[in-house]
Design a protein around this motif. Structure first.
Motif: not given
Length: 108
Positions: A26, A51-53, A55, A66-70, A73, A94
């Motif tokens: 990250t 998993e991260s996010r 924003e 905003s979106q989830k990042i699996p 990725s 993260s």
């Protein structure tokens, strides 16, 4: 005659690096194009391990995207075309921290 009334102070600092994995994927990301007229892509040098996010906030600090990042990725795309020109903060959140880059949005 030299004086023998001197004192010596010694200090020791222990630094323990438990894992270089904590300098995680990250932290190694690029944001392009910058500036952009709308679409932007975040790319990691290695696939994300957890998993991260994502924003995105505007210059007033309002969350606009905003979106989830699996986990696993390698890139994420998002679009700011509907927003006015300006400077946006793009954050990856993260387990290892919060990493922010600025993105400039220009008119088409």
């Amino acid at each position: 005659f030299p004086s023998h009334d001197s004192t010596s102070v010694s200090s020791c600092v222990n630094v323990i690096i438990s894992s270089t994995d904590d300098l995680s994927d990250t932290e190694r990301w690029s944001l392009s194009p910058n500036p952009t007229s709308g679409a932007a892509i975040i790319r990691w040098s290695e696939a994300t391990r957890s998993e991260s996010r994502l924003e995105v906030t505007d210059s007033n600090g309002r969350l606009i995207y905003s979106q989830k990042i699996p986990a696993g990725s390698e890139q994420v795309e998002f679009d700011l075309a509907e927003y006015p020109s300006g400077v946006f903060n793009v954050r990856i959140i993260s387990g290892t921290g919060v990493f922010t880059k600025k993105l400039v949005k220009t008119r088409i």
